[in-house]
Design a protein around this motif. Structure first.
Motif, PDB file in Angstrom:
ATOM      1  N   ALA A   1       0.857  -1.187   0.000  1.00 32.49           N
ATOM      2  CA  ALA A   1       0.000   0.000   0.000  1.00 32.49           C
ATOM      3  C   ALA A   1       0.891   1.234   0.000  1.00 32.49           C
ATOM      4  O   ALA A   1       2.064   1.163   0.351  1.00 32.49           O
TER       5      ALA A   1
ATOM      6  N   VAL B   1      -9.974  -0.607  -3.285  1.00 34.59           N
ATOM      7  CA  VAL B   1      -9.316  -1.913  -3.385  1.00 34.59           C
ATOM      8  C   VAL B   1      -9.398  -2.367  -4.853  1.00 34.59           C
ATOM      9  O   VAL B   1     -10.158  -1.801  -5.642  1.00 34.59           O
TER      10      VAL B   1
ATOM     11  N   TRP C   1      -3.817   4.737   4.163  1.00 40.72           N
ATOM     12  CA  TRP C   1      -3.046   4.002   3.149  1.00 40.72           C
ATOM     13  C   TRP C   1      -3.945   3.588   1.992  1.00 40.72           C
ATOM     14  O   TRP C   1      -5.071   3.144   2.204  1.00 40.72           O
ATOM     15  N   ASN C   2      -3.406   3.724   0.787  1.00 41.47           N
ATOM     16  CA  ASN C   2      -4.121   3.261  -0.409  1.00 41.47           C
ATOM     17  C   ASN C   2      -3.508   1.952  -0.888  1.00 41.47           C
ATOM     18  O   ASN C   2      -2.306   1.905  -1.161  1.00 41.47           O
ATOM     19  N   PRO C   3      -4.332   0.905  -1.000  1.00 44.59           N
ATOM     20  CA  PRO C   3      -3.796  -0.321  -1.599  1.00 44.59           C
ATOM     21  C   PRO C   3      -3.145   0.003  -2.946  1.00 44.59           C
ATOM     22  O   PRO C   3      -3.688   0.770  -3.742  1.00 44.59           O
TER      23      PRO C   3
ATOM     24  N   PHE D   1      -4.598  -4.838   5.809  1.00 46.82           N
ATOM     25  CA  PHE D   1      -3.437  -4.057   6.226  1.00 46.82           C
ATOM     26  C   PHE D   1      -2.625  -4.669   7.367  1.00 46.82           C
ATOM     27  O   PHE D   1      -1.497  -4.274   7.589  1.00 46.82           O
TER      28      PHE D   1
ATOM     29  N   ALA E   1     -10.507   3.579   1.452  1.00 48.06           N
ATOM     30  CA  ALA E   1      -9.590   3.475   0.315  1.00 48.06           C
ATOM     31  C   ALA E   1     -10.198   2.575  -0.754  1.00 48.06           C
ATOM     32  O   ALA E   1     -11.145   1.826  -0.490  1.00 48.06           O
TER      33      ALA E   1
ATOM     34  N   ALA F   1      -1.797  -6.022   1.782  1.00 52.11           N
ATOM     35  CA  ALA F   1      -2.197  -4.615   1.783  1.00 52.11           C
ATOM     36  C   ALA F   1      -2.707  -4.177   0.413  1.00 52.11           C
ATOM     37  O   ALA F   1      -3.570  -3.305   0.311  1.00 52.11           O
TER      38      ALA F   1
ATOM     39  N   GLY G   1      -6.157  -4.488   0.445  1.00 48.20           N
ATOM     40  CA  GLY G   1      -6.826  -3.752   1.517  1.00 48.20           C
ATOM     41  C   GLY G   1      -6.756  -4.463   2.856  1.00 48.20           C
ATOM     42  O   GLY G   1      -7.439  -4.081   3.798  1.00 48.20           O
TER      43      GLY G   1
ATOM     44  N   TRP H   1     -14.451   1.103  -3.847  1.00 48.78           N
ATOM     45  CA  TRP H   1     -14.246   1.840  -2.600  1.00 48.78           C
ATOM     46  C   TRP H   1     -14.656   1.003  -1.402  1.00 48.78           C
ATOM     47  O   TRP H   1     -15.679   0.329  -1.421  1.00 48.78           O
ATOM     48  N   GLN H   2     -13.848   1.019  -0.363  1.00 46.83           N
ATOM     49  CA  GLN H   2     -14.193   0.344   0.886  1.00 46.83           C
ATOM     50  C   GLN H   2     -14.185   1.370   2.012  1.00 46.83           C
ATOM     51  O   GLN H   2     -13.130   1.913   2.342  1.00 46.83           O
TER      52      GLN H   2
ATOM     53  N   ILE I   1     -11.763   0.970   5.281  1.00 48.81           N
ATOM     54  CA  ILE I   1     -10.365   1.399   5.260  1.00 48.81           C
ATOM     55  C   ILE I   1     -10.217   2.754   4.568  1.00 48.81           C
ATOM     56  O   ILE I   1      -9.112   3.255   4.402  1.00 48.81           O
TER      57      ILE I   1
END
Lengths: 981, 99, 186
Positions: free
Chosen positions: A289, A431, A407-409, A450, A429, A445, A448, A423-424, A427
């Motif tokens: 990520a 995925v 954090w972005n995967p 982490f 972010a 990661a 998604g 989008w999740q 988190i």
């Protein structure tokens, strides 16, 4: 010279010291350092200037996502611009210079752009430099290019070599962090062919940068142990320093391996980089990520970096970026930076946490519900301003700030086939998409997940699933206990404020720019990107894209998934042009085909010409000849007077056999072949289905079911393809077999009145006119060597083509010249070949240009209507057979002293040189020593009827105009007496 | 792309040359028509009237750098998914072609 | 009168074949093999004739060594026959009587330059040259493939012995490619 910010620990080899230079100044570091970590260890935070405003910048990250610390590596011919200091592996003697500054990094005159920033907002270029249009290329662009600095090329040839290669595996693992290593271990132990790529020089990913324990071992030690086991497995290939660049179709991935980038100079014969094409049956994205910042006013000062990077510099490289630090976070991972740094003895002045309510960090000043509203410091951070939950504002002196917005995967590659990331909320972010590249799944990661525990489990699980798809049974390995903290994040994208808050630091895009784009209705993500240039720099927005998207979402009142996401495209990181070119440079750009007489011709001092991949002798200069015309005139005159020899091996030769071979030739040739007798040759015209001429050549019937077709040099491959198409797709039951023999035979044309006399000295059989008449062919022997003889003529003279197995080709040309000595035989090249065929009125490539018909060429009667040959029907289309159409003609200048120019167009006397008056054009022009002037072939409207007329040949490009006479295309021996002699 | 050659297994598309719509196999016999005009019309339609679908398409590919087989490849032109690969000679025979 | 008899040269243009060693591999120019393509004619079955003459007819993608002749598959119903040059210089004359009108036979000896690469770690060398998966296919496999833009046949005679047959006119380019790749890897 001291590494004043070096602290204990880390995976660097302190037993060795490396010296390097940055902007002319000497520093020291250790093996295991990157250029960025070594500079930070030496207290250097300022490493570059920003693209547009020339703001002072230092590293934001500790990886390939770096937008700021972009430097020029090495010197001289090896100088490489726009490299990231955060991934440049340190070696002894490394030199680097900063970019985009003048005269120096600390005093940059273009920094004035920063003061003018109100004028340089998004769309500035579009709005300002729109008109006048002609100013763009000549004035605006050069100025902007100079000001908007990029690194400079060396302007010298790259002295290094690059290779390309091909790899095959069952499972490709992209990224060697905890998930990737667990996957590789699972698949490797199951016996599958595994390739593990990692852009880092040290495998382990974040395990090298964290303090988590895996079982009893540290993360870094566990990773090293797994890497050692994988290295011992013959079915596993570990590829550190290898970036997987993109997902192509059907499991093919491209990757670049930096073989020698960590060395001062590649070892002899070794490539600097290799571009790999990896054929995988399944692939696993375990690329981890990428942390994202929170935007606030002046969030781009050197010393402000991602919290995970700050932690990585301390844990992996033993570097304290600042002696007094703060952390700004909206999630629990940011808190780790604070605790890790504190544990290293670094003074953590405060943790500014946007969230409220959670437990407070023990022993650290943990400010909840607070935010960082700005920063101060001229060339680096000296203080931040904090707005507390109660609204109180505080200025806190710190020299480093770690920022974590979550954090972005790292799903980049998973969206290369246009799948939309999902989008999740949990988190905050995106995925990887469900409809990503077929055969690719994600774990850890990148998916998604982490926590370290989830990374290990999902990596191993994904490997089991992928191998199960392939019918390979794999079992989960015993994985160590690892931290399994949940993701705790409250999204926070930017801090409200008046000043500029940077979203995309490399392209200098601010929150204000996004707002301006919104205000001007560029609300689609794709428009936002193009209008502001968000995410369009060399880092492709790895740290800024989602932030920009989130700002736009907030402005439009939509959710982030409603706002969209940009699709990533290959390559993942920038690739050197050299790597894309590989070995295909200069002399090695393409293979060279040499004719059998090449060695001999070279000895004669022949001048060669490239014909496709072939090198053919163009002419053979003799002592005293100063121009090519002298050589060519001599060759032509000598051939027509006595005998000349030319290597014609390059013509395509196709062996055609089978009981239906005659019928097959009737299908592919416009004229009839099945009636040709054994031992005879016939000229054939091959049409495309649309009636246009594809190729011409002679085909010889060597036996009842054995034929040899010749094609033009250029069309050997396409004609063979076409023949196979007819054989397999149109006539699947015909008994006919094809194979190319172009390379198997060395073939020479022997032409001129003394051709027979010359050959009689070499050929063991009777080749008198009675025994071997015009258009005869047959197997013969030459001094006992099996050979083939064809009595065909391109020059119009008594001529033969004689073929011997290629190994005898060199001996054959020598024997021919020796036997020809008494006749003053000459060797002639492609120029003389061309002169003689034009003198004889034979068509060649210039006339067979893919637009012309048999009728145009004066060969309309060859198209038999009695059989269904390819192209027969459509060659009779109204437009192609209309009266007055283009016909081949001969052309002479009225004044023999005037040269003709190929490509000139025919015009009536007095007609204006405009397309409407165009009557045709000159296709081939030569100087004919036989005629004593320039002569030409040409296509002329109603050409047959115009013979004897005078026209103008006008070439507006060459600025020539010549009065010409239209004549028969047969300048030499129109009755064809000579070739039957 | 990877083309799963019926005889040789998976091969890189780089080894192949593309020709186009597999309906080229259905070439009319130019002498089988009652008039020259009819032959012309039929041959014209055969050569120029081709579909260009976004989706499943049957195409002719030549294994030029391989075994020189002409193949009929059924490919989704949108996703590049290859659904079927046949020897063109077999397809031609199935469609009634002979000599 | 001068001697007009013909003396052959090798694909690389010399009297004798070239051999070089780089690291663990040796690259040798091979000129001791006669080649002919053998294509079964429509409606014929040459299996028995081939068997009787000891000529293998391996399936697609394969190479096989017989008592005197070896063969690798070229295309459907077509093979390349390899025979000792010393005894089979006119290879077509040897094969014609075996197959008569049931097969089309074409001499190919001089169409190809052959380089044999022997030694350890051959897959590592060939992964820089072509996309043919040497490790997966293994000994007894043969395929046409591309090397530096040249259409070549790769014949895996043994794990440590691979032949590359490339167009004879490009022998020097092919040899250069093999040599360069070997220096790059080893």
């Amino acid at each position: 010279m001291t590494q004043k910010n070096r602290i204990t620990g880390g995976q660097i080899d302190r037993s060795r010291t490396l010296s390097f230079r940055f902007d002319g100044k000497s520093y020291q570091g250790h093996p295991g350092d990157t250029l960025a970590s070594a500079l930070l260890a030496n207290g250097v935070r300022l490493m570059g200037r920003s693209f547009k405003y020339h703001r002072p910048r230092g590293p934001l990250s500790a990886g390939s996502e770096e937008p700021n610390a972009i430097v020029q590596l090495r010197e001289g011919a090896r100088q490489e611009p726009n490299t990231r200091a955060t991934v440049a592996e340190l070696f002894d003697g490394l030199t680097a210079t900063s970019q985009n500054r003048f005269p120096s990094l600390s005093f940059d005159m273009m920094g004035v752009n920063d003061l003018l920033s109100p004028f340089f907002a998004a769309g500035f270029y579009y709005k300002t430099f729109m008109w006048p249009a002609k100013f763009w290329e000549s004035i605006y662009e050069p100025i902007i290019r100079r000001a908007a600095g990029l690194g400079a090329l060396s302007r010298q040839d790259d002295p290094d070599a690059y290779d390309k290669g091909f790899l095959h595996c069952d499972l490709l693992v992209i990224g060697a962090g905890p998930a990737g290593l667990a996957a590789a271990l699972t698949a490797g132990r199951a016996g599958a062919r595994v390739i593990v790529t990692d852009e880092d020089f040290r495998m382990g990913g974040r395990l090298n940068a964290e303090t988590h324990a895996l079982g009893e071992a540290s993360g870094a030690d566990w990773a090293a142990g797994v890497v050692a086991e994988l290295a011992s497995l013959p079915n596993v290939r570990l590829m550190p320093r290898t970036t997987t660049l993109g997902a192509m179709d059907h499991g093919i991935y491209s990757a670049v391996e930096r073989v020698s980038d960590h060395l001062p100079v590649p070892a002899a014969g070794k490539p600097r980089q290799i571009l790999w094409r990896i054929y995988s049956r399944r692939a696993l994205l375990t690329a981890g990520a990428i942390e994202r910042p929170i935007a606030f006013e002046n969030n781009d000062r050197p010393g402000i970096m991602l919290a995970g990077a700050l932690r990585a510099y301390a844990n992996r490289w033993g570097v304290a970026v600042g002696e007094r630090v703060a952390v700004f976070t909206n999630n629990d991972d940011g808190l780790r930076t604070a605790t890790d740094l504190a544990a290293k003895g670094i003074d953590v002045a405060a943790v500014i946490d946007t969230r409220t309510g959670g437990p407070l960090l023990p022993g650290i000043r943990h400010l909840q519900g607070a935010e960082v509203t700005g920063s101060a410091g001229r060339l680096g951070l000296s203080a931040i301003s904090i707005r507390h939950a109660n609204g109180k504002v505080e200025s806190l002196p710190v020299t480093a700030l770690g920022v974590s917005g979550g954090w972005n995967p790292n799903l980049n590659i998973a969206s290369h086939h246009r799948g939309r990331p999902v989008w999740q909320d949990a988190i905050a972010a995106f995925v990887p998409p469900k409809d990503g590249p077929a055969g690719l799944s994600a774990a850890g990661a990148a998916a998604g997940l982490f926590s370290t525990h989830a990374a290990l489990q999902s990596g191993a699980g994904a490997a089991v699933a992928a191998l199960d798809d392939l019918g390979v049974k794999a079992t989960l390995p015993d994985l160590p206990r690892a931290e399994d903290a949940p993701v705790a994040i409250a999204p926070k994208w930017y801090v409200q404020g008046k000043g500029r808050a940077w979203v995309d630091q490399q392209n200098d895009v601010t929150v204000k720019d996004v707002k301006l784009a919104h205000q001007e209705n560029f609300v689609s993500v794709e428009h936002l990107k193009r209008y502001t240039t968000l995410g369009m720099a060399t880092d492709q927005g790895k740290t800024g894209n989602i932030l920009g998207l989130a700002v736009m979402a907030e402005l439009t009142g939509r959710t982030i998934p409603e706002t969209g996401t940009t699709i990533y495209r290959p390559p993942y990181t920038p690739v050197a042009m050299g790597a894309l070119g590989g070995r295909s440079r200069g002399h090695e750009f393409k293979p060279t085909r040499l004719t059998p007489s090449h060695k001999w011709a070279n000895e004669q001092g022949a001048v060669f010409v490239e014909v496709g991949m072939w090198l053919r002798a163009q002419w053979f200069p003799k002592a005293g000849e100063t121009t090519w015309r002298q050589s060519v005139d001599r060759e032509v005159l000598a051939t027509r007077a006595s005998v000349g020899i030319c290597d014609v091996t390059t013509l395509g030769k196709i062996d055609i056999q089978g009981t239906d071979a005659g019928a097959f030739l009737d299908k592919v040739y416009a004229n009839t072949f099945s009636t040709l007798g054994v031992g005879k040759v016939r000229y054939g015209l091959m049409l495309r289905e649309d009636g246009i001429v594809m190729d011409d050549g002679t085909t010889a019937r060597m036996g009842q079911n054995e034929w040899v077709m010749t094609t033009t040099t250029a069309n050997a491959v396409p004609v063979f393809r076409h023949l196979e198409y007819v054989r397999q797709c149109l006539c699947p039951d015909m008994d006919v077999q094809l194979i190319s023999t172009t390379e198997a035979w060395a073939q020479y044309s022997v032409a001129g009145p003394n051709a027979r006399k010359l050959l009689e000295k070499l050929v063991d059989q009777d080749i008198s006119d009675a025994a071997f008449p015009y258009m005869a062919c047959g197997a013969i022997t030459v001094k006992g060597v099996r050979a083939r003889l064809f009595r065909i003529s391109f020059s119009g003279e008594l001529a033969y083509e004689i073929a011997v197995p290629t190994r005898y080709g060199d001996a054959m040309i020598r024997a021919l010249m020796e036997a020809g000595r008494e006749f003053d035989a000459v060797a002639y090249g492609t120029e003389s070949l061309g002169v003689m065929r034009v003198e004889k009125g034979h068509v060649a490539g210039n006339e067979l240009n893919g637009q012309t018909t048999a009728l145009n060429m004066g060969l309309g009667k060859m198209v038999s209507k009695k059989k269904d040959a390819i192209g027969m029907v459509l060659s009779q289309r109204e437009g192609l057979v209309a009266e007055g159409g283009l016909r081949i003609v001969g052309v002479k200048p009225v004044d023999p002293a005037q040269p003709l120019t190929a490509g000139s167009h025919f015009l009536e006397p007095g007609a204006a040189a405009v397309a409407a008056n165009d009557l045709g054009w000159l296709t081939s022009v030569v100087y004919s020593p036989h005629v004593g002037s320039s002569i030409a072939l040409g296509y002329l409207k109603n050409g047959e009827a115009r013979k004897g007329q005078r026209l103008r040949a006008v070439n507006l490009l060459a600025k020539t105009e010549v009065e010409v006479e239209i004549v028969s295309a047969h300048f030499v021996d129109p009755e064809g007496v000579r070739l039957r002699g | 792309m990877i083309i799963n050659h019926p005889l040789l297994g998976p091969r890189d598309a780089q080894e192949f040359t593309y020709l186009g719509d597999a309906t080229l196999i259905d070439r009319p016999d130019g002498l089988s028509f009652p008039s020259a005009d009819a032959a012309m019309d039929a041959m014209h339609d055969y050569l120029y009237q081709r579909s260009n679908p976004a989706g499943e398409h049957r195409e002719l590919w030549f294994h030029e750098q391989g075994d020189r087989s002409w193949l009929v490849v059924t490919r989704n032109t949108v996703t590049h998914e290859i659904l079927k690969v046949e020897l063109a000679r077999d397809v031609a025979r199935m469609r009634g072609r002979s000599k | 009168m001068a001697d007009l008899s013909l003396k052959p040269i090798t694909p690389l243009g010399n009297d004798l074949p070239v051999r070089i060693s780089i690291g663990p591999v040796t690259i040798s120019e091979v000129v001791d093999t006669a080649l002919a393509s053998l294509a079964q004619r429509m409606g014929q079955d040459i299996t028995a004739a081939a068997k009787g003459a000891g000529i293998p007819l391996p399936p697609a993608g394969r190479w096989e060594q017989g008592a005197t002749c070896a063969a690798f598959w070229l295309s459907p119903e077509m093979w390349m026959i390899e025979a000792p040059f010393a005894s089979h210089e006119d290879i077509v004359a040897h094969l014609k009587p075996v197959f008569g009108e049931a097969a089309s036979i074409t001499e190919q000896t001089d169409a190809w330059a052959r380089f044999d690469v022997t030694g350890a770690s051959l897959p590592r060398l060939f992964e820089l040259l072509c996309n043919y998966d040497i490790a997966r296919h293994g000994a007894g496999s043969a395929s046409r493939t591309m090397m530096e833009h040249l259409g070549c046949y790769v014949v895996i005679r043994a794990a440590d012995h691979i032949s590359v047959l490339g167009p004879r006119s490009s022998a020097q380019s092919l040899f250069h490619a093999l040599e360069t790749a070997a220096h790059s890897v080893f």
